[in-house]
Design a protein around this motif. Sequence first.
Motif, mmCIF file in Angstrom:
data_model
loop_
_atom_site.group_PDB
_atom_site.id
_atom_site.type_symbol
_atom_site.label_atom_id
_atom_site.label_comp_id
_atom_site.label_asym_id
_atom_site.label_seq_id
_atom_site.Cartn_x
_atom_site.Cartn_y
_atom_site.Cartn_z
ATOM 1 N N ALA A 285 23.472 -1.293 3.893
ATOM 2 C CA ALA A 285 23.937 -0.796 5.187
ATOM 3 C C ALA A 285 22.803 -0.054 5.881
ATOM 4 C CB ALA A 285 25.138 0.134 4.992
ATOM 5 N N GLY A 286 22.548 -0.392 7.103
ATOM 6 C CA GLY A 286 21.475 0.261 7.848
ATOM 7 C C GLY A 286 20.106 -0.314 7.579
ATOM 8 N N THR A 287 20.040 -1.303 6.680
ATOM 9 C CA THR A 287 18.749 -1.943 6.407
ATOM 10 C C THR A 287 18.312 -2.746 7.629
ATOM 11 O OG1 THR A 287 19.245 -2.117 4.056
ATOM 12 C CG2 THR A 287 17.508 -3.533 4.903
ATOM 13 N N SER A 288 17.103 -2.518 8.046
ATOM 14 C CA SER A 288 16.582 -3.194 9.235
ATOM 15 C C SER A 288 15.215 -3.774 8.935
ATOM 16 C CB SER A 288 16.483 -2.200 10.400
ATOM 17 O OG SER A 288 15.573 -1.159 10.082
ATOM 18 N N LEU A 289 14.623 -4.371 9.955
ATOM 19 C CA LEU A 289 13.282 -4.929 9.793
ATOM 20 C C LEU A 289 12.288 -3.850 9.400
ATOM 21 C CD1 LEU A 289 11.445 -7.398 10.016
ATOM 22 C CD2 LEU A 289 11.121 -6.864 12.448
ATOM 23 N N SER A 290 12.483 -2.638 9.909
ATOM 24 C CA SER A 290 11.559 -1.542 9.578
ATOM 25 C C SER A 290 11.596 -1.216 8.090
ATOM 26 C CB SER A 290 11.905 -0.291 10.398
ATOM 27 O OG SER A 290 13.215 0.160 10.092
ATOM 28 N N THR A 291 12.768 -1.391 7.466
ATOM 29 C CA THR A 291 12.875 -1.170 6.016
ATOM 30 C C THR A 291 12.101 -2.232 5.253
ATOM 31 O OG1 THR A 291 15.091 -0.224 6.299
ATOM 32 C CG2 THR A 291 14.474 -0.911 4.082
ATOM 33 N N LEU A 292 12.221 -3.467 5.712
ATOM 34 C CA LEU A 292 11.566 -4.573 5.014
ATOM 35 C C LEU A 292 10.046 -4.522 5.144
ATOM 36 C CD1 LEU A 292 13.973 -7.505 5.961
ATOM 37 C CD2 LEU A 292 13.928 -6.154 3.858
ATOM 38 N N VAL A 293 9.541 -3.939 6.241
ATOM 39 C CA VAL A 293 8.090 -3.862 6.426
ATOM 40 C C VAL A 293 7.550 -2.476 6.072
ATOM 41 C CG1 VAL A 293 8.105 -5.641 8.200
ATOM 42 C CG2 VAL A 293 8.299 -3.238 8.880
ATOM 43 N N ASP A 294 8.409 -1.635 5.492
ATOM 44 C CA ASP A 294 7.952 -0.319 5.044
ATOM 45 C C ASP A 294 6.901 -0.499 3.941
ATOM 46 O OD1 ASP A 294 8.801 2.790 4.962
ATOM 47 O OD2 ASP A 294 8.378 2.084 2.925
ATOM 48 N N PRO A 295 5.869 0.354 3.904
ATOM 49 C CA PRO A 295 4.809 0.205 2.890
ATOM 50 C C PRO A 295 5.328 0.227 1.455
ATOM 51 C CG PRO A 295 4.101 1.713 4.603
ATOM 52 C CD PRO A 295 5.537 1.416 4.873
ATOM 53 N N HIS A 296 6.366 1.037 1.188
ATOM 54 C CA HIS A 296 6.930 1.051 -0.170
ATOM 55 C C HIS A 296 7.502 -0.317 -0.519
ATOM 56 C CE1 HIS A 296 7.247 5.332 1.154
ATOM 57 N NE2 HIS A 296 6.872 5.569 -0.097
ATOM 58 N N THR A 297 8.307 -0.851 0.394
ATOM 59 C CA THR A 297 8.958 -2.137 0.155
ATOM 60 C C THR A 297 7.944 -3.269 0.048
ATOM 61 O OG1 THR A 297 10.818 -1.335 1.491
ATOM 62 C CG2 THR A 297 10.764 -3.688 0.984
ATOM 63 N N LEU A 298 7.044 -3.337 1.027
ATOM 64 C CA LEU A 298 6.051 -4.410 1.034
ATOM 65 C C LEU A 298 5.088 -4.290 -0.143
ATOM 66 C CD1 LEU A 298 5.015 -4.895 4.782
ATOM 67 C CD2 LEU A 298 6.284 -6.471 3.311
ATOM 68 N N GLY A 299 4.691 -3.064 -0.453
ATOM 69 C CA GLY A 299 3.744 -2.870 -1.551
ATOM 70 C C GLY A 299 4.295 -3.362 -2.871
ATOM 71 N N VAL A 300 5.573 -3.039 -3.129
ATOM 72 C CA VAL A 300 6.206 -3.484 -4.375
ATOM 73 C C VAL A 300 6.421 -4.993 -4.364
ATOM 74 C CG1 VAL A 300 8.292 -3.353 -5.783
ATOM 75 C CG2 VAL A 300 7.310 -1.264 -4.822
ATOM 76 N N ALA A 301 6.993 -5.520 -3.256
ATOM 77 C CA ALA A 301 7.297 -6.952 -3.185
ATOM 78 C C ALA A 301 6.031 -7.805 -3.282
ATOM 79 C CB ALA A 301 8.046 -7.262 -1.892
ATOM 80 N N ALA A 302 4.996 -7.422 -2.550
ATOM 81 C CA ALA A 302 3.743 -8.186 -2.580
ATOM 82 C C ALA A 302 3.029 -8.008 -3.915
ATOM 83 C CB ALA A 302 2.829 -7.744 -1.434
ATOM 84 N N GLY A 303 3.104 -6.798 -4.467
ATOM 85 C CA GLY A 303 2.477 -6.560 -5.766
ATOM 86 C C GLY A 303 3.056 -7.455 -6.841
ATOM 87 N N LEU A 304 4.392 -7.593 -6.852
ATOM 88 C CA LEU A 304 5.044 -8.434 -7.858
ATOM 89 C C LEU A 304 4.813 -9.922 -7.600
ATOM 90 C CD1 LEU A 304 8.465 -6.566 -8.252
ATOM 91 C CD2 LEU A 304 6.680 -6.776 -9.995
ATOM 92 N N SER A 305 5.088 -10.366 -6.379
ATOM 93 C CA SER A 305 5.059 -11.806 -6.104
ATOM 94 C C SER A 305 3.653 -12.375 -5.972
ATOM 95 C CB SER A 305 5.864 -12.110 -4.833
ATOM 96 O OG SER A 305 5.344 -11.394 -3.731
ATOM 97 N N LEU A 306 2.745 -11.607 -5.398
ATOM 98 C CA LEU A 306 1.376 -12.080 -5.206
ATOM 99 C C LEU A 306 0.422 -11.509 -6.253
ATOM 100 C CD1 LEU A 306 -0.689 -13.648 -3.512
ATOM 101 C CD2 LEU A 306 -0.910 -11.622 -2.047
ATOM 102 N N GLY A 307 0.540 -10.222 -6.519
ATOM 103 C CA GLY A 307 -0.386 -9.560 -7.440
ATOM 104 C C GLY A 307 -0.334 -10.116 -8.848
#
Length: 398
Positions: A285-307
């Motif tokens: 609830a309340g999750t928006s595009l800003s949440t998905l592009v937040d550095p915490h979110t992107l850092g973890v997601a990119a670290g796992l999937s790409l790193g």
Amino acid sequence: MSLSTATGRIQSTLRSFLDSEASGGLVLMATAALALAVANSPLADAYFHTLDLHVGPLSVLHWINDALMAVFFLLVGLEIKREMLDGQLSTWSRRILPGAAAAGGMLAPALIYVAFNLSNSTGLRGWAIPTATDIAFALGVLSLFGNRVPASLKIFLAALAIIDDLGAVLVIAIFYTGNLHLLALAGATVTLAILFTMNRMGVTRLSAYVVLGVALWALVFASGIHATLAGVMLALAIPIKTTPGAPEASDEDSLLHRLEHLLHRPVAFLIVPLFGFANAGVSLAGTSLSTLVDPHTLGVAAGLSLGKLVGVLAVIAILVKLRLAQLPATANWTQMTGIALLCGIGFTMSLFIGMLAFDDPAVQNKVKIGILLGSALSGFAGSAVLLACKRKSPRRGA
């Protein structure tokens, strides 16, 4: 014991380990999905309220994360010790490929996370979140492919994840330990010394180790070191031989093997799924595009999937190119790419480190979303690559 008997026992133990971890991974997937559904349903208030309820000195969530997960870490410690002394990691030639791949698979995700959070000093505390591989989840996905994936790759992934777990344990002990209380730490040290003395004296009574293990957990909890590490400490003191005074070599009836066998199913089918259910529930609830592009979110997601993909595959390629190691038997580069992608499923340990790194529920939610996104991307991408591999042809006459 003959060499053939010993080899057969090791293979049987490993097969049992892989089967239980894979099946437990499938259960974990289901409970994670259920937690996400409940957290975004009319039952959400009851779900979060139950986790916040206090039972004695701790909330339900903390009993799960601090006490039950100590049993998970006990099993992790037992697996690490057995594999190092008596299994697939017992020689340096066996350790070099999964060990180096695990190191690369921890370094690259950490660097990617840091790159996304360089301007956020608080956010940098989460650098270790994408470094972990969830062995149960990854093997659970791998089990769905049957004979498309050779057994050697399953063993390689299990070995890599075990070494990865060892790295995660060290990271937690070094970087996520709070203010130390010296008196409790001294008590924990004395208790651990008694446990190792019992080992050296040939004590194999499980109840003695359990009683002192509970005391060790309480002292470690009070010391400021995360209480789950008491499980790893206890594991190191569990005897892996049955003959007092014999060299540190394993016997199939040793206390370590018996305890490991005793814990596998409860941990795989109860403790880890319960942890997943309690921690994967994130309200969208309340999750928006800003949440998905937040550095915490992107850092973890990119670290796992790409790193994980870059770190694991690059190290393997370098070692093979330099002829310091060979690919697992009958495996090809397409399959190795699929395995490297599956290493990006960081669910259990990533969630655990995320809860240690951040106290702010809003940041924890961003981290959880990043873990779910990164793990899902890794799982689907790895599955697609492995599906693209030709099915292994059965042998004639089989």
